[in-house]
Design an enzyme around this catalytic site. Structure first.
Site, PDB file in Angstrom:
ATOM      1  CG  ASN A   8      -1.802   1.217   1.302  1.00 29.79           C
ATOM      2  OD1 ASN A   8      -1.642   2.181   0.552  1.00 29.79           O
ATOM      3  ND2 ASN A   8      -2.759   1.190   2.194  1.00 29.79           N
ATOM      4  CG  ASP A  10      -1.983   6.081   0.206  1.00 30.73           C
ATOM      5  OD1 ASP A  10      -1.220   6.813  -0.448  1.00 30.73           O
ATOM      6  OD2 ASP A  10      -3.149   5.842  -0.132  1.00 30.73           O
ATOM      7  CB  CYS A  11       1.178   1.677   4.394  1.00 31.26           C
ATOM      8  SG  CYS A  11       1.889   0.824   5.816  1.00 31.26           S
ATOM      9  N   GLY A  12       3.568   3.968   5.416  1.00 33.40           N
ATOM     10  CA  GLY A  12       4.996   4.159   5.632  1.00 33.40           C
ATOM     11  C   GLY A  12       5.740   2.845   5.842  1.00 33.40           C
ATOM     12  NE  ARG A  15       5.716   6.210   2.065  1.00 33.69           N
ATOM     13  CZ  ARG A  15       4.683   6.568   2.825  1.00 33.69           C
ATOM     14  NH1 ARG A  15       3.445   6.272   2.443  1.00 33.69           N
ATOM     15  NH2 ARG A  15       4.868   7.234   3.948  1.00 33.69           N
TER      16      ARG A  15
END
Length: 133
Positions: A8, A10-12, A15
């Site tokens: 995802n 949007d997920c740190g 990432r």
């Protein structure tokens, strides 16, 4: 080595995990599971390979977990899978698949044991330094 990450962007944590894989010299297959959710069979396969109960893959934060009453133990594994398929945001991430195994990489450094050439040192987005074990 072939690596697949259920990601995802949007997920740190997701990432950071993806960056650690790439820093290890691998370009993984990236499956943005919110756009392309796994099938029921694939989800069951991933959960079995990780070796966790279905409920342990549920994500609470930023999801309809509470609204759906998923904290109630009455829900069967099949019902929990139904919820995850209907609301893929409920699937915790990132899940990484390699020839060394399958893991829910929370925290992101959990990916290190799955890589042939893990990074020696990695700095997460928040500045935390991770040293390979």
């Amino acid at each position: 080595m072939t690596v697949t990450i259920y990601h995802n962007p949007d997920c740190g944590t997701s990432r950071n995990t993806l960056a650690m894989i790439r820093q290890g010299g691998v370009e993984p297959t990236v499956i943005e599971y919110l756009k392309t959710p796994p099938s029921r069979e694939k989800l069951k396969e991933l959960i079995a390979a990780i070796g966790i109960p279905v409920r342990a893959l549920l994500r609470e934060k930023g999801t309809p977990y509470k609204e759906l009453g998923l904290d109630d133990p009455k829900w069967s594994d099949d019902q929990l899978l139904d919820f995850m398929l209907a609301h893929p945001i409920l699937i915790n991430r990132p899940i990484v698949v390699t020839s060394k195994g399958v893991r829910l990489c929370r925290p992101s450094e959990a990916v290190i044991d799955l890589l042939d050439n893990p990074v020696g040192r990695f700095v997460k987005e928040d500045g935390e330094v991770v040293e390979a074990r």
